[in-house]
Design a protein around this motif. Sequence first.
Motif, PDB file in Angstrom:
ATOM      1  N   SER A  95       0.639  -1.236   0.055  1.00  0.00           N
ATOM      2  CA  SER A  95       0.106   0.054   0.025  1.00  0.00           C
ATOM      3  C   SER A  95       0.928   1.427  -0.193  1.00  0.00           C
ATOM      4  CB  SER A  95      -0.895   0.040   1.376  1.00  0.00           C
ATOM      5  OG  SER A  95      -1.633   1.090   1.300  1.00  0.00           O
ATOM      6  N   THR A  96       0.567   2.198  -0.861  1.00  0.00           N
ATOM      7  CA  THR A  96       1.114   3.620  -0.755  1.00  0.00           C
ATOM      8  C   THR A  96      -0.023   4.592  -0.809  1.00  0.00           C
ATOM      9  OG1 THR A  96       2.874   2.752  -2.255  1.00  0.00           O
ATOM     10  CG2 THR A  96       2.403   4.928  -2.270  1.00  0.00           C
ATOM     11  N   GLN A  97      -0.027   5.508  -0.075  1.00  0.00           N
ATOM     12  CA  GLN A  97      -0.751   6.483   0.304  1.00  0.00           C
ATOM     13  C   GLN A  97      -0.142   7.783   0.497  1.00  0.00           C
ATOM     14  OE1 GLN A  97      -2.516   5.221   4.003  1.00  0.00           O
ATOM     15  NE2 GLN A  97      -4.340   4.354   2.798  1.00  0.00           N
ATOM     16  N   LEU A  98      -0.593   8.815  -0.525  1.00  0.00           N
ATOM     17  CA  LEU A  98       0.256  10.099  -0.677  1.00  0.00           C
ATOM     18  C   LEU A  98      -0.901  11.057  -0.382  1.00  0.00           C
ATOM     19  CD1 LEU A  98       2.230   9.225  -3.805  1.00  0.00           C
ATOM     20  CD2 LEU A  98       2.935   9.216  -1.315  1.00  0.00           C
ATOM     21  N   ASN A  99      -0.518  12.100   0.620  1.00  0.00           N
ATOM     22  CA  ASN A  99      -1.795  13.087   0.791  1.00  0.00           C
ATOM     23  C   ASN A  99      -0.808  14.388   0.747  1.00  0.00           C
ATOM     24  OD1 ASN A  99      -4.131  14.392   1.703  1.00  0.00           O
ATOM     25  ND2 ASN A  99      -3.224  14.686   3.587  1.00  0.00           N
ATOM     26  N   ASN A 100      -1.543  15.580  -0.059  1.00  0.00           N
ATOM     27  CA  ASN A 100      -1.226  16.720  -0.327  1.00  0.00           C
ATOM     28  C   ASN A 100      -2.197  17.675  -0.111  1.00  0.00           C
ATOM     29  OD1 ASN A 100       1.001  18.687  -0.638  1.00  0.00           O
ATOM     30  ND2 ASN A 100       0.269  18.939  -2.726  1.00  0.00           N
TER      31      ASN A 100
END
Length: 309
Positions: free
Chosen positions: A266-271
Amino acid sequence: LYKYAASALAFAAFSGVGIAQDNTINNIQANWAQARAVLNSDIDDINGEISLTAAAINNSFSADMVGDVDIDNRQFTRASATAVLNSDIYDVTGDISATAAAIGNSASIAVTDGDANVDNIQSAIGNFRAVANVGIEDVAGDVSVTAAAIGNSLSVEAAGANADLNNHQFFRGDAVSHLNSHVEDVAGEVALTSAAIANSASFQIDSTDSANLNNFQMTNIDPRAYSNIGVEDVSGDVTSTTAAISNSLSVSSTLENPALSLNINSTQLNNAYTGSVANTTIADVQGAVSVTSAAIGNSVSVSNILDEM
């Protein structure tokens, strides 16, 4: 909450059902126009249950399959969705359920008695707003009120030999939920929810020999949840949840063979700024009271890896 965010409503634009055989579904949906749903109601003196729903959904896909299946789901929206529910409800002997839901892309997939190969791609660019203004008084049953704004939602149930599951979700825009509610004189329980979610993925993997799950979620710009709530004179429990979430992954698995494994990448990116504001006034409750305001950038939950180890 996350499971709810993944299957918020049972609205389906497509469904497939098959016997125990090989199946293939390729679904492509693109939406460039705004969806808007408004429900205004005044309800009084009802001897039964009440269900109110204002739902604006840009793309919806549902498949309930039996046997081996390959599913390729691709959903793209470049427009906004707005759902508004305004209601005053009085003197009801049954339960009350009121929901305002604005959703960009929604996919619900269930596979039993076969291998599940699922590829899901969802991209939501737009503003998704859910507003619920609800006043409720004099209810003999339970009360549930929800305002949910969701960019991308995926729910998968896999019960077969093997599962190969791939999820890719991208969100850019506003997901905003507003819940304004006054609830008074309720004999049952009260549950009030304001949820703003950019990307949500939920996987239930049962009776499966092995499973591989790849998850990628990216959020740009801001999910925000707001609640203004007044509750008084309730015999049962009271729960108020205000939650803004950028990326959410929930995995629940009961692999029957402890020698086999569940593999998760799992990869989660939040900007995105993620904000939750709850203003609550609660008085004269005989049951338990739970109030939550939560702002979450990235969330991964994994449970019950081996049920019979």
